[in-house]
Motif scaffolding. Structure first.
Motif, PDB file in Angstrom:
ATOM      1  N   SER A   1      -5.584   7.312  -1.244  1.00 36.83           N
ATOM      2  CA  SER A   1      -6.095   7.179  -3.036  1.00 36.83           C
ATOM      3  C   SER A   1      -5.990   6.048  -4.150  1.00 36.83           C
ATOM      4  O   SER A   1      -6.807   6.371  -4.848  1.00 36.83           O
ATOM      5  CB  SER A   1      -4.233   7.614  -3.354  1.00 36.83           C
ATOM      6  OG  SER A   1      -3.647   6.619  -3.267  1.00 36.83           O
ATOM      7  N   ARG A   2      -5.804   5.065  -3.041  1.00 35.95           N
ATOM      8  CA  ARG A   2      -6.458   3.305  -3.984  1.00 35.95           C
ATOM      9  C   ARG A   2      -6.684   2.366  -3.598  1.00 35.95           C
ATOM     10  O   ARG A   2      -7.012   2.252  -2.142  1.00 35.95           O
ATOM     11  CB  ARG A   2      -5.482   3.469  -4.828  1.00 35.95           C
ATOM     12  CG  ARG A   2      -4.962   1.874  -6.076  1.00 35.95           C
ATOM     13  CD  ARG A   2      -4.470   0.996  -6.475  1.00 35.95           C
ATOM     14  NE  ARG A   2      -4.217   0.012  -7.252  1.00 35.95           N
ATOM     15  CZ  ARG A   2      -3.907  -0.174  -8.061  1.00 35.95           C
ATOM     16  NH1 ARG A   2      -3.786   1.158  -8.776  1.00 35.95           N
ATOM     17  NH2 ARG A   2      -3.888  -1.495  -8.561  1.00 35.95           N
TER      18      ARG A   2
ATOM     19  N   GLU B   1      -8.434  -1.221  -3.108  1.00 37.59           N
ATOM     20  CA  GLU B   1      -8.738  -2.341  -4.025  1.00 37.59           C
ATOM     21  C   GLU B   1     -10.070  -3.331  -4.372  1.00 37.59           C
ATOM     22  O   GLU B   1     -10.224  -3.135  -2.885  1.00 37.59           O
ATOM     23  CB  GLU B   1      -7.396  -4.119  -3.568  1.00 37.59           C
ATOM     24  CG  GLU B   1      -6.159  -2.529  -4.178  1.00 37.59           C
ATOM     25  CD  GLU B   1      -5.691  -3.053  -5.688  1.00 37.59           C
ATOM     26  OE1 GLU B   1      -6.280  -2.554  -6.550  1.00 37.59           O
ATOM     27  OE2 GLU B   1      -4.532  -2.368  -5.989  1.00 37.59           O
TER      28      GLU B   1
ATOM     29  N   HIS C   1     -10.112  -1.815  -9.432  1.00 33.37           N
ATOM     30  CA  HIS C   1      -9.836  -0.685  -7.718  1.00 33.37           C
ATOM     31  C   HIS C   1     -10.440   0.117  -8.281  1.00 33.37           C
ATOM     32  O   HIS C   1     -11.163   0.183  -9.560  1.00 33.37           O
ATOM     33  CB  HIS C   1      -8.726  -0.228  -7.433  1.00 33.37           C
ATOM     34  CG  HIS C   1      -7.764   0.215  -8.892  1.00 33.37           C
ATOM     35  ND1 HIS C   1      -7.115  -0.273 -10.129  1.00 33.37           N
ATOM     36  CD2 HIS C   1      -7.860   1.627  -8.444  1.00 33.37           C
ATOM     37  CE1 HIS C   1      -7.016   0.474 -10.663  1.00 33.37           C
ATOM     38  NE2 HIS C   1      -6.988   1.883  -9.933  1.00 33.37           N
TER      39      HIS C   1
ATOM     40  N   ASP D   1     -10.447   4.241  -7.877  1.00 31.83           N
ATOM     41  CA  ASP D   1      -9.371   5.553  -7.891  1.00 31.83           C
ATOM     42  C   ASP D   1     -10.183   6.366  -7.233  1.00 31.83           C
ATOM     43  O   ASP D   1     -10.915   7.221  -7.977  1.00 31.83           O
ATOM     44  CB  ASP D   1      -9.000   5.279  -9.991  1.00 31.83           C
ATOM     45  CG  ASP D   1      -7.479   6.431 -10.013  1.00 31.83           C
ATOM     46  OD1 ASP D   1      -7.440   7.434  -8.819  1.00 31.83           O
ATOM     47  OD2 ASP D   1      -7.225   7.358 -11.143  1.00 31.83           O
TER      48      ASP D   1
END
Length: 434
Positions: free
Chosen positions: A23-24, A26, A92, A94
């Motif tokens: 989901s994310r 970095e 990051h 998204d």
């Protein structure tokens, strides 16, 4: 009369999965270097596929792209910046499934030969690959991280792709394209899954931690003036001669084919640029893949995993000591890029958080790309590409892009210089006895 590209449609293609595998994501020091420059741009040229209608072709590519994004959710997302104290921010991806851009176009008056026969890249190619000069990776905050343009030619199809370089390097770019083509051929899965976990990506450097860097609005690279892009092809036989000559002169057997070619290119470039008797010290930087050099990098690592090796040799020494001496120096500086050395370089970038150390404006000769990328494995169901071409973004004078040739074991070089350098360079590059 200039040949035109007609836009038929443009839409956002999203993944089909209800929940993304990540989901994310970095951005780490390896990635952040590329925020101020332009995306990766590549185009694949195919013979016309045999479909009942072109709409069937477009639908097939859109559907398979949507399924491919399920395996690569960052490419369907957007960049996001988190502000911090001191005018800094962390970045990051998204993975919100905002979508990749898909454009369908027609260039009815453009044939395959118009693109592949000229030794200088024709201007029409810039209209066939999305995201033109002037767009930076930083703009992925509002723009798609992946853009695709499928253009029907008079006798073929051009699939142009642009991907945000802060999210992918060349290895990840071709990993995705090969996976997409696998699905387009009818596969329900892909042969190599991407790996998004970065905790072990740099031998002890925690690549999942937040990296604060100065805000970028005032530090973006200015658009680079367009240069002449010339294509040089080296056959397996020619490369074998270069490698044998370099190793023989150096009294060794450890110089690789690419190292011999880079030495030959470097010496040819310096010869073509020499206009006076003032001694200079030419500099070459070679972009090196870190996956094969670091035990902590898994093969399917998704993101940027590249470092660079820079060396300088006096002009007289470079030209007078021969191909073998230059190739041996290249071999030595690359050999110094061990697991530990690359990890230290990554940690320095994490500590400094500096921008402008990427590939946007650097040394006189900058060699990127790889002849090991599986570009010609991208079969979408109607055959392999005829050739691969680059777009005109991210180009600066002295840039050299290495690619595999369409023929087995050959290498193609795309070089970017002013015409006054390219003309004599062509003469020197074709002379193997120098």
């Amino acid at each position: 009369m200039p040949k035109k590209v007609e836009l038929i449609s443009s839409s956002l293609v999203r993944g089909t999965a209800t929940a993304a595998s990540v989901s994310r994501l970095e951005l780490n020091p390896w990635d952040l270097r590329f925020l101020p420059i332009s995306p990766i741009q590549r185009g694949l040229i195919f013979h016309s596929p045999h479909f009942q209608s072109q709409q069937n072709l477009i639908q097939r590519l859109q559907t398979s792209l949507s399924r491919a994004l399920d395996f690569f959710p960052p490419l369907a997302g957007r960049l996001a910046a988190t502000p911090h104290d001191g005018d800094t921010a962390s970045f990051h991806v998204d993975c919100d499934n905002a979508g990749a851009e898909f454009t369908h176009a027609v260039a009815a008056a453009v044939s395959i030969s118009d693109i592949i026969e000229p030794t200088y890249l024709p201007e029409i190619v810039s209209s066939l690959i999305p995201i033109n000069t002037g767009v930076t990776n930083y703009q992925g905050i509002s723009k798609p991280l992946l853009a695709v343009q499928v253009t029907e030619l008079a006798d073929g199809v051009f699939i142009g792709c642009a991907a945000n370089h802060a999210v992918v390097d060349g290895a990840s770019f071709w990993h995705f394209l090969n996976s997409w083509s696998e699905i387009s051929r009818g596969s329900e899965s892909i042969s190599k899954s991407p790996i998004f976990d970065r905790r072990n990506a740099a031998a002890g450097v925690d690549e999942n931690r937040l990296i604060h860097i100065p805000t970028l609005e005032k530090n973006l690279k200015a658009p680079i003036p367009l240069l002449q892009q010339k294509l040089f092809h080296f056959s397996k036989e020619t490369l074998g001669q270069l490698k044998a000559k370099a190793n023989s002169e150096a009294g060794t057997d450890k110089i690789s084919t690419l190292q011999a070619l880079m030495a030959h290119l470097w010496r040819s470039t310096v010869r073509s640029q020499t206009t006076n008797n003032d001694p200079t010290t030419p500099v070459m930087t070679i972009v090196i893949g870190a996956r094969a050099r670091m035990s902590s990098f898994p093969d399917g690592y998704f993101g940027n995993a590249i470092c660079s090796a820079t060396l300088a040799i006096g002009e007289d020494e470079l030209l007078q000591e021969g191909l073998g001496a230059a190739a041996l120096r290249i071999n030595e500086v690359i050999s110094e890029k061990t697991d530990e050395a690359i990890a230290r370089d990554a940690e320095k970038k994490a500590q400094l958080g500096r921008m402008g150390v990427g590939m946007g404006g650097g040394p006189p000769l900058l060699v990127g790309g790889s002849h090991r990328f599986d570009m010609y494995g991208c079969d979408f169901g109607w055959g392999k590409p005829i050739v691969v071409r680059s777009g005109n973004a991210r180009k600066t004078e002295g840039l050299v892009v290495v690619s595999p040739a369409a023929e087995a074991d050959g290498i193609d070089l795309e070089v970017y210089f002013k015409k006054k350098t390219l003309r004599p360079m062509e003469e020197f590059l074709t002379m193997l006895h120098q």
